[in-house]
Design a protein around this motif. Structure first.
Motif, PDB file in Angstrom:
ATOM      1  N   UNK A  49       0.832  -1.195   0.000  1.00 32.35           N
ATOM      2  CA  UNK A  49       0.000   0.000   0.000  1.00 32.35           C
ATOM      3  C   UNK A  49       0.870   1.250   0.000  1.00 32.35           C
ATOM      4  N   UNK A  50       0.202   2.395  -0.117  1.00 30.08           N
ATOM      5  CA  UNK A  50       0.916   3.676  -0.073  1.00 30.08           C
ATOM      6  C   UNK A  50       1.574   3.904   1.287  1.00 30.08           C
ATOM      7  N   UNK A  51       1.162   3.147   2.296  1.00 34.76           N
ATOM      8  CA  UNK A  51       1.755   3.236   3.631  1.00 34.76           C
ATOM      9  C   UNK A  51       2.752   2.096   3.885  1.00 34.76           C
ATOM     10  N   UNK A  52       3.160   1.409   2.802  1.00 33.58           N
ATOM     11  CA  UNK A  52       4.144   0.326   2.862  1.00 33.58           C
ATOM     12  C   UNK A  52       3.678  -0.890   3.651  1.00 33.58           C
ATOM     13  N   UNK A  53       2.379  -1.152   3.638  1.00 34.60           N
ATOM     14  CA  UNK A  53       1.857  -2.365   4.269  1.00 34.60           C
ATOM     15  C   UNK A  53       1.668  -3.413   3.180  1.00 34.60           C
ATOM     16  N   UNK A  54       2.039  -4.640   3.482  1.00 40.15           N
ATOM     17  CA  UNK A  54       1.888  -5.728   2.525  1.00 40.15           C
ATOM     18  C   UNK A  54       0.455  -6.244   2.554  1.00 40.15           C
ATOM     19  N   UNK A  55      -0.092  -6.484   1.364  1.00 42.84           N
ATOM     20  CA  UNK A  55      -1.463  -6.987   1.230  1.00 42.84           C
ATOM     21  C   UNK A  55      -1.489  -8.147   0.252  1.00 42.84           C
ATOM     22  N   UNK A  56      -2.454  -9.038   0.448  1.00 43.60           N
ATOM     23  CA  UNK A  56      -2.702 -10.144  -0.470  1.00 43.60           C
ATOM     24  C   UNK A  56      -3.980  -9.808  -1.232  1.00 43.60           C
ATOM     25  N   UNK A  57      -3.917  -9.893  -2.560  1.00 39.35           N
ATOM     26  CA  UNK A  57      -5.079  -9.654  -3.412  1.00 39.35           C
ATOM     27  C   UNK A  57      -5.534 -11.005  -3.940  1.00 39.35           C
ATOM     28  N   UNK A  58      -6.827 -11.263  -3.847  1.00 36.22           N
ATOM     29  CA  UNK A  58      -7.359 -12.555  -4.276  1.00 36.22           C
ATOM     30  C   UNK A  58      -8.734 -12.357  -4.902  1.00 36.22           C
TER      31      UNK A  58
END
Length: 170
Positions: A49-58
């Motif tokens: 994210x723009x805040x450098x958090x890792x996300x999983x997209x599914x």
């Protein structure tokens, strides 16, 4: 943007260690989350994210509809998403956005929109459309900004408090 490994003069070793520990925990949680999500849906991507958090997209695809979902790896996956985009196939060349839901101002919507456009291109779909309705009107300026930022043509009838969005890839 500085790498985690670039130490600024005013940061202490303790602060750097805490940041590395936090990142390590996110990666560990991401591995666990991907395993759990993959049991129920197709994992599309891992993003930041723009805040450098890792996300999983599914995604979860049905015959005429599909949903893109996003889970923030700062949290353990327990069967629910942090943001979702629901779309419907309208003919052979159009995807229609039915809803975008979830937490605001975290960059989740932009990540999902990027993947929606990518999906449209993979499936040779020319248009992505959507409606702005009365219930959206209390935040219509934010919606207009969001869609215009993602290269949509936005038309709003302020008297009727409605509008439409169109993205044309060709």
């Amino acid at each position: 943007m500085k790498s985690v490994f670039e130490i600024e003069e005013n940061r202490t070793e303790i602060e750097v260690k805490e940041e590395l520990d936090h990142l390590e925990m996110q990666v560990f949680r991401m591995q666990h989350n991907i395993k759990e999500i993959a049991k129920e849906a197709e994992v599309i991507s891992i993003d930041q994210t723009k805040h450098d958090h890792w996300v999983v997209v599914y995604s979860d695809k049905k015959e005429d509809t599909f949903q893109l979902m996003l889970h923030d790896c700062r949290h353990t996956y327990r069967g629910s998403w942090h943001s979702a985009l629901q779309a419907e196939y309208k003919g052979s060349n159009t995807l229609h956005i039915a809803a975008i839901k979830g937490e605001e101002d975290k960059g989740y919507g932009s990540i999902l929109m990027h993947h929606l456009k990518e999906k449209a291109r993979q499936e040779n779909i020319q248009y992505i459309t959507g409606d702005l309705v009365k219930r959206d009107y209390d935040h219509v300026d934010r919606l207009m900004y969001f869609y215009e930022k993602h290269s949509f043509d936005v038309t709003v009838d302020h008297d009727e408090k409605c509008g439409e969005i169109v993205w044309n890839d060709w």
